[in-house]
Design an enzyme around this catalytic site. Sequence first.
Site, short mmCIF file in Angstrom:
data_model
loop_
_atom_site.label_atom_id
_atom_site.label_comp_id
_atom_site.label_asym_id
_atom_site.label_seq_id
_atom_site.Cartn_x
_atom_site.Cartn_y
_atom_site.Cartn_z
N CYS A 1 0.84 -1.20 0.00
CA CYS A 1 0.00 0.00 0.00
C CYS A 1 0.87 1.25 0.00
CB CYS A 1 -0.94 0.01 1.20
SG CYS A 1 -0.07 0.16 2.78
N CYS B 1 3.53 1.57 2.70
CA CYS B 1 4.77 0.82 2.45
C CYS B 1 5.73 1.64 1.59
CB CYS B 1 4.46 -0.50 1.74
SG CYS B 1 3.45 -1.65 2.69
N ASP C 1 9.43 25.27 -33.58
CA ASP C 1 10.55 25.67 -34.43
C ASP C 1 10.12 25.40 -35.87
OD1 ASP C 1 13.33 26.21 -35.23
OD2 ASP C 1 13.35 24.07 -35.68
N ASP D 1 13.78 20.33 -32.91
CA ASP D 1 14.54 19.14 -33.28
C ASP D 1 16.05 19.34 -33.29
OD1 ASP D 1 14.62 20.81 -35.52
OD2 ASP D 1 14.86 19.11 -36.89
N ASP E 1 17.71 24.26 -30.46
CA ASP E 1 16.40 24.29 -29.81
C ASP E 1 16.46 23.84 -28.36
OD1 ASP E 1 15.10 25.09 -32.18
OD2 ASP E 1 14.97 23.01 -32.87
#
Length: 744
Positions: free
Chosen positions: A23, A26, A430, A639, A643
Amino acid sequence: MNTSLPTPSEPHALDLSIGGMTCASCVGRVERALRKVPGVQDATVNLATESARIQFATPEGGDAAMDALLRRAVRNAGYEPLTPADSAAREEDASPWAGFAPVAIGLLLSAPLVLPMLGDLFGAHWMLPAWLQFALATPVQFILGARFYKAGWHAARALSGNMDLLVAIGTSAGWGLSVWLWLTAHAGHTPHLYFEASAVVVTLVLLGKWLEARAKRQTTAAIRALHGLRPDVAHLLGKGGEVDVPIAEVMVGDRLVVRPGERLPVDGVLLEGQTQVDESMLTGEPLPVAKEPGGLVTGGSINGEGRIVLEVRAVGAETVLSRIIRLVEDAQAAKAPIQRLVDQVSSVFVPVVLVIALLTLLGWLWAGVGMETALIRAVAVLVIACPCALGLATPAAIMAGTGVAAKHGILIKDAQALELAHQVDTVAFDKTGTLTVGQPRLAALVVVPGLDDAAVLRDAASLQSGSEHPLARAVVQAARDRALELPAPDAVRAVPGRGSDGEVQGRSYLLGSLRWMEELGVPLGPLAERARALQDGGATVSALVQRTGQGLALQALMAFGDEPKPGAREALVALKARGIRTVMISGDNRGAALAMAQRLGLDAADVRAEVLPGDKAAQVVALQQGDGGVHRTVAMVGDGVNDAPALAAADVGMAMGNGTDVAMHAAGITLMRGDPKLVAAALDISHRTVAKIRQNLFWAFAYNVAGIPLAALGYLNPVVAGAAMALSSVSVMTNALLLKRWRM
C-alpha cells in the site's frame, strides 16, 4: 524490473526491485529507509512496478557497495530486495493464473464457513460445529495470512503502519473473539462465531492482491513488448562467410546480414540491398519505410522482403531501442507531483485509522452493545480502511498512459511532463525540420555580374562541406548535382546563428544570413532589390562575401526553399480546435517566415521571425508570461541542438525523434516519427492520463471517506468491508487499464 547498475549516461542511478509492498504506507516507509543510507540523494518508490529508483553519490566501495547497502536497508525495513533472477522469474511467470494457488486454497476453506450465511437468506439455519469452523479458519488465518503478520510486525517495530498491519489486527481480533466465545460458551450452547469473517477477509484480500498483480502485468506490457524486440542472435559477416553470434558480442563496425522477415539486431547503416522496414513498434508508423544503401536502420524493426547487409553503428545501451526502453522505464519509475499529496495523506493514514477503530470500540462499549458487537464493528473499520487503492491510483495510470503513448511513437520522459502537458494552452514550433521537411534546396544562385557562378558555387560548397546545417547541406548538394570538384577548406569557423567564416584556396569568405551582412555593413548594391524580391517570395536568403584589400565584397546571393511537412497544416488546425494557440519561431527573415506561415495556416501575429538560436528560450519565456501578466503553459516543439535551451525553458519540451540527441535530452517528451500531428496526440494522452489519475484518487479517497463512517456506525460487517476493500484496488487498476484502448 531488474536491478541494473548505472550506465555511463546515468552514472549515479540504480533501479531496485522490491517485494512485499502492499500500500501507499509501504512506499513511504521504503523511501524513508533508502534515504537514510549515506550517500543517497533521492529515492522514489513505485508501488505499481514494485521498484525503487535511487540517486546516489558513489561511495568508497563503488557501485557494488552502494547496491549492498541499499538492499540491506530494504531488508531492515521489512521488505524483500529482489535479485535479477527473482525479477526475471516473476516476469517469465506471466500466465493468467500465476500465483492463484493461495487464493484457491483460501476459497475452498472459506466456502463452508460462508454457506450458513447464505442459508439464512432462504430461511435455512445451518450451523457448522465450532471445532470444524476453527479447523477451517485457522489455516487461512495463520498460514495463508502469515504474510500480513510478517509485514505488519515489521511496520509496528518501525512505529509505522500499513495495510498488512490493519488486516492482521482486524482479522486476529475476529478470530480471537470467536475462540473466546467458543471456549467460554455454556455446555450444549453454540454461540454465533465470527470465524467466517476473519477467513473470508484474508481470502478476499489475497484475491484482490492477485487481481491487482494480474492487472499490473498488463500495465507493464509495453516494456515487455519493447524488450521482446531484441533478437538473441546476429548473423556476422566475416572472412569465412556468415557466422551466428550472440547479440552481446556484436561490436561497432561489424557487418551483419539480415534476412527477409528478421528483426534488425542493432542500429546501423545499410551497405547492400534494398528493402522495406517495419518500424511500427518503435515509431507507431503503420506503413513500412523504404531503405536503400546509405540509409539508417534501427534495431528492433522488421526487415521486409530483401536480404540486406548493414554496418553496425550502435550496440547495447546506445541503440535507439535501448534509449526508448530507458525513457519509458524512467517515466514509469518517476513520481508525479500529484503523488506528493497521496504520500502526505498515507503517512498519517494508518495511525488515524487505528485511533478511529479504537474510538469505535470504546464508543459502542459505552453505548452498551457489548464487547462482541463493538469489537466486530471496530474490525470492520480496520478492514475497510486499508489504503491499497491510494498507493496504486497514480502509478497505475502513469504506467498505462506512458505505455500506450510509447506504442504510438510518443516517448514521455518523466511523470512531471505527462502531468503538465494537459495544462498546455500555447504550443511554440521551431520552423525548420519541425513544421517543414528540413531539407531545403538551393532554389536560386544570383552572382555579382562578371563572376563565374560555377566557381562561386564551388567555393561556397567547399566552405560549407563540414557543416551539418540544413542550408549548408543544400549548398553542398547543389554543387554535387553539377559535378563540381570541391577543394578542402581551411580555418573554417561557425558563427552561431549567423553563418560560416573560412578560407578556400587562399581566398577568405563569409557565408551567412543577410542580417549578419547588415551587422557587418556589407552593401548589397545592385542585388538589394533582388534580395527583397526573393524574401517576399518566401525564400531564405544568404550572402557570400569575400575579404579583399578594400574590405568585404559581395559575391553572390543564395535563395533556399523548404516545404511544409505532410500533415503539418492539419496538425496546427487540430491544436487550434482544442483551443490551443500555435506560434512559429524561426531564424529566417520575416518575409520567408510569413510566407511559410501562410502555407501552414498560421496568423501573422503568431510568427516570431529572425530569432537567433540563443534567443529562442527568451521567446518561450515571453510566451509564458502572456498578456496582462497571466501565466500561460507553453510547450516547445523542436529538433535541433539550437532548440535545446528553448525546450528546457518551456513547461513541456517536445523533441522530434528525427532530431538531435541534445534536443531529445532537453525535452520531456520525444515524438519518434517527427510528425507534427503527434503533438496533439501527446497532449490528448496526457489529458486522459491525468483524468484517470484524478478519477482513481477521487474513488480511493471517497471509498475511505464513505466506508469508514459506515463501518464505524455498524452498517458494514467485516466480510462486506473486506470485499469492498479488495474491490477498490481492482477498480483502480481496471480504470487505469482503460487507457490501453486509446487511439490517435
